[in-house]
Design an enzyme around this catalytic site. Structure first.
Site, PDB file in Angstrom:
ATOM      1  NE  ARG A  45      11.682  18.199  -5.515  1.00 14.70           N
ATOM      2  CZ  ARG A  45      11.465  16.975  -5.993  1.00 14.70           C
ATOM      3  NH1 ARG A  45      10.875  16.815  -7.159  1.00 14.70           N
ATOM      4  NH2 ARG A  45      11.848  15.927  -5.307  1.00 14.70           N
ATOM      5  CE  LYS A  94       7.714  -3.023  -3.790  1.00 18.09           C
ATOM      6  NZ  LYS A  94       8.269  -2.404  -5.022  1.00 18.09           N
ATOM      7  N   GLY A 108       9.752  11.407  -0.056  1.00 19.09           N
ATOM      8  CA  GLY A 108       8.702  12.229  -0.656  1.00 19.09           C
ATOM      9  C   GLY A 108       7.353  12.039   0.006  1.00 19.09           C
ATOM     10  N   GLY A 151      15.459  10.369  -3.154  1.00 27.17           N
ATOM     11  CA  GLY A 151      16.470   9.399  -3.595  1.00 27.17           C
ATOM     12  C   GLY A 151      17.866   9.771  -3.154  1.00 27.17           C
TER      13      GLY A 151
HETATM   14  P1  ADP Z   1       8.721   7.698   1.230  1.00 29.74           P
HETATM   15  O1  ADP Z   1       8.309   8.285  -0.106  1.00 29.74           O
HETATM   16  O2  ADP Z   1       8.531   8.661   2.355  1.00 29.74           O
HETATM   17  O3  ADP Z   1      10.103   7.102   1.169  1.00 29.74           O
HETATM   18  P2  ADP Z   1       7.432   5.195   0.655  1.00 29.74           P
HETATM   19  O4  ADP Z   1       7.342   5.590  -0.784  1.00 29.74           O
HETATM   20  O5  ADP Z   1       8.381   4.124   1.014  1.00 29.74           O
HETATM   21  O6  ADP Z   1       7.715   6.486   1.547  1.00 29.74           O
HETATM   22  O7  ADP Z   1       6.002   4.690   1.162  1.00 29.74           O
HETATM   23  C1  ADP Z   1       4.855   5.490   1.180  1.00 29.74           C
HETATM   24  C2  ADP Z   1       3.611   4.687   0.994  1.00 29.74           C
HETATM   25  O8  ADP Z   1       3.562   3.561   1.851  1.00 29.74           O
HETATM   26  C3  ADP Z   1       2.375   5.492   1.294  1.00 29.74           C
HETATM   27  O9  ADP Z   1       1.695   5.769   0.093  1.00 29.74           O
HETATM   28  C4  ADP Z   1       1.562   4.606   2.241  1.00 29.74           C
HETATM   29  O10 ADP Z   1       0.183   4.557   1.909  1.00 29.74           O
HETATM   30  C5  ADP Z   1       2.200   3.252   2.040  1.00 29.74           C
HETATM   31  N1  ADP Z   1       1.983   2.369   3.201  1.00 29.74           N
HETATM   32  C6  ADP Z   1       2.304   2.591   4.474  1.00 29.74           C
HETATM   33  N2  ADP Z   1       1.881   1.579   5.259  1.00 29.74           N
HETATM   34  C7  ADP Z   1       1.255   0.695   4.454  1.00 29.74           C
HETATM   35  C8  ADP Z   1       0.579  -0.543   4.670  1.00 29.74           C
HETATM   36  N3  ADP Z   1       0.462  -1.062   5.878  1.00 29.74           N
HETATM   37  N4  ADP Z   1       0.060  -1.162   3.587  1.00 29.74           N
HETATM   38  C9  ADP Z   1       0.161  -0.629   2.359  1.00 29.74           C
HETATM   39  N5  ADP Z   1       0.785   0.544   2.092  1.00 29.74           N
HETATM   40  C10 ADP Z   1       1.324   1.201   3.125  1.00 29.74           C
HETATM   41 MG    MG Z   2       7.698   7.308  -1.916  1.00 31.23          MG
END
Ligand code: ADP
Ligand code: MG
Length: 408
Positions: free
Chosen positions: A40, A205, A358, A382
């Site tokens: 950053r 999620k 992130g 976000g």
């Molecule tokens: P971002 O920060 O890119 O928006 P998220 O925070 O939504 O992504 O999700 C990232 C996390 O999701 C990672 O730490 C990854 O380990 C987890 N993840 C991905 N697939 C699974 C799964 N099948 N079961 C549990 N966790 C998962």
């Molecule tokens: Mg995340």
């Protein structure tokens, strides 16, 4: 939105001698006083450098972490100011308060082209106050330090905070290069995407990404679902998901998305095979099973190889791709295959490829890809998601009100 060029014109065609307050996003991870990822700070350099090179007296304001509206040495920006100086190749001054005696003193002493960083703006309760008057009073003090304001912290433009929003009401204000680039890219994803337009969503999620699905399901040609959210979709179709991540309260919503996609002619693609293991751990024995045959005592930790290849072929043939959320638990090598395949496919896109989020950005770097292999890696998790949800971002809206196209 007014750019730095427009602002320069407004200030008489010359930034020399002008005190410009820049809101940057310098919210880096720290281990003690050691910066563990200076991404950053690096991203903030071009706008700061550009202003300094033009002779402006640059005051940088930013936050670090979540202090409680009062000074807390654990969240001092001092190490960040030091790093910024190294990256700029010239010493950067540091004020150990934000709008106090030292900030005023340093501001008065700044010479043309010099840069100073003000201490963590969140050491002041007014910064994040929900009370307009309290926030406004603090913004008055910030604004009093400068002749103009440049908003360059994309990671905070979705926040109605004094150094993001209120200060832009009080000074001639412009958008910095970093925010400008982010907005241009996000506009291309929402307004006029070149087709085929493929959206890939994963992560942990469904409930985190509802707004994005709602908004992009109208716009995308294909919506590929991976990551932990897959299992809520599979369960919604009546399949067992073993001990996989499952949001039982989102089953109806998942079902509704499948129906909506069919109505709108969007190709909603779920994985057909899944990498499962008996436990959530790096060395758990991994096997591949059909998506509709996950054993009760196993959990899904990645999309399977067939699905990864299928997702990759859809992605690499697209003209526009937005990807948010890893396809599996990429942090464990055995479950990183889906994420790696999708990332690689994004690098092959002949068009615009965007990585948001992130963990997704961390994933592509951890898996050995470089930033320049992608069209754009968003710096504001976000903020970019809220933009893609179609929300109004206060820090952008206030700059639009100041736009030269406005009759006012
Ligand atoms: P971002 O920060 O890119 O928006 P998220 O925070 O939504 O992504 O999700 C990232 C996390 O999701 C990672 O730490 C990854 O380990 C987890 N993840 C991905 N697939 C699974 C799964 N099948 N079961 C549990 N966790 C998962
Ligand atoms: Mg995340």
């Amino acid at each position: 939105m007014k750019t730095i060029d427009d602002l320069t014109t407004e200030l008489g065609g010359d930034l020399r001698g002008k005190r410009v307050l820049v809101r940057s996003d310098l919210n880096v991870p720290l281990d003690g006083t050691t910066i563990t990822d200076d991404g950053r700070v690096r991203a903030s350099v071009p706008t700061i450098k550009r202003l300094a090179d033009a002779g402006a007296r640059v005051l940088v304001t930013a936050h670090l972490g979540r202090p409680k509206g009062t000074p807390d040495p654990a969240f001092s920006l001092a190490p960040v100011a030091q790093r910024l100086g190294e990256l700029l190749g010239t010493p950067v001054l540091f004020a150990n308060d934000t709008v106090g005696t030292e900030a005023k003193h340093i501001t008065a002493a700044l010479t043309d082209g010099q840069v100073a960083v003000l201490e963590n703006v969140r050491f002041n309760a007014g910064e994040t106050s929900k009370d307009d008057a309290e926030r406004g009073a603090f913004a008055d003090e910030l604004a009093a330090l400068a002749d103009a304001f440049v908003s360059d912290g994309f990671g905070v433009v979705h926040r109605k905070q004094a150094s993001v929003y209120d200060v832009a009401e009080r000074l001639p204000a412009a958008v910095g290069g970093l925010v400008q680039t982010e907005v241009e890219v996000l506009k291309r994803l929402t307004d006029t995407p070149e087709r085929p337009y493929v959206v890939v969503l994963g992560g942990s999620k469904v409930s985190d990404k509802l707004g994005v699905i709602d908004n992009l399901i109208d716009k995308a040609d294909s919506l590929l679902i991976g990551g932990g959210m897959v299992f809520t979709f599979l369960a919604a179709q009546g399949h067992g998901v073993g001990s996989s991540l499952l949001e039982a309260d989102q089953l109806d919503i998942a079902r509704r998305y499948v129906e909506q996609a069919a109505e709108k002619g969007v190709d909603l693609v779920l994985p057909t095979d899944i990498v499962v293991a008996p436990a959530f751990s790096a060395d758990a024995p991994a096997t591949v099973v059909a998506a509709d045959a996950i054993p009760d005592d196993q959990m899904g930790l990645d999309i399977g190889p067939d699905s990864a290849a299928h997702f990759a072929s859809i992605v690499s043939a697209a003209k526009t791709v937005f990807w948010n959320g890893p396809m599996g638990v990429f942090e464990f090598e055995a479950f990183s295959g889906g994420t790696r395949a999708v990332a690689k496919a994004l690098t092959e896109v002949d068009g615009l490829s965007v990585v948001g989020g992130g963990d997704s950005a961390a994933a592509v770097r951890q898996l050995g890809f470089t930033d320049d292999q992608f069209g754009h890696i968003s710096t504001g998790g976000g903020a970019s998601l809220e933009y893609l949800e179609g929300k109004t971002l206060p820090g952008l809206a206030i700059l639009e009100e100041q736009s030269p196209e406005d009759p006012a």
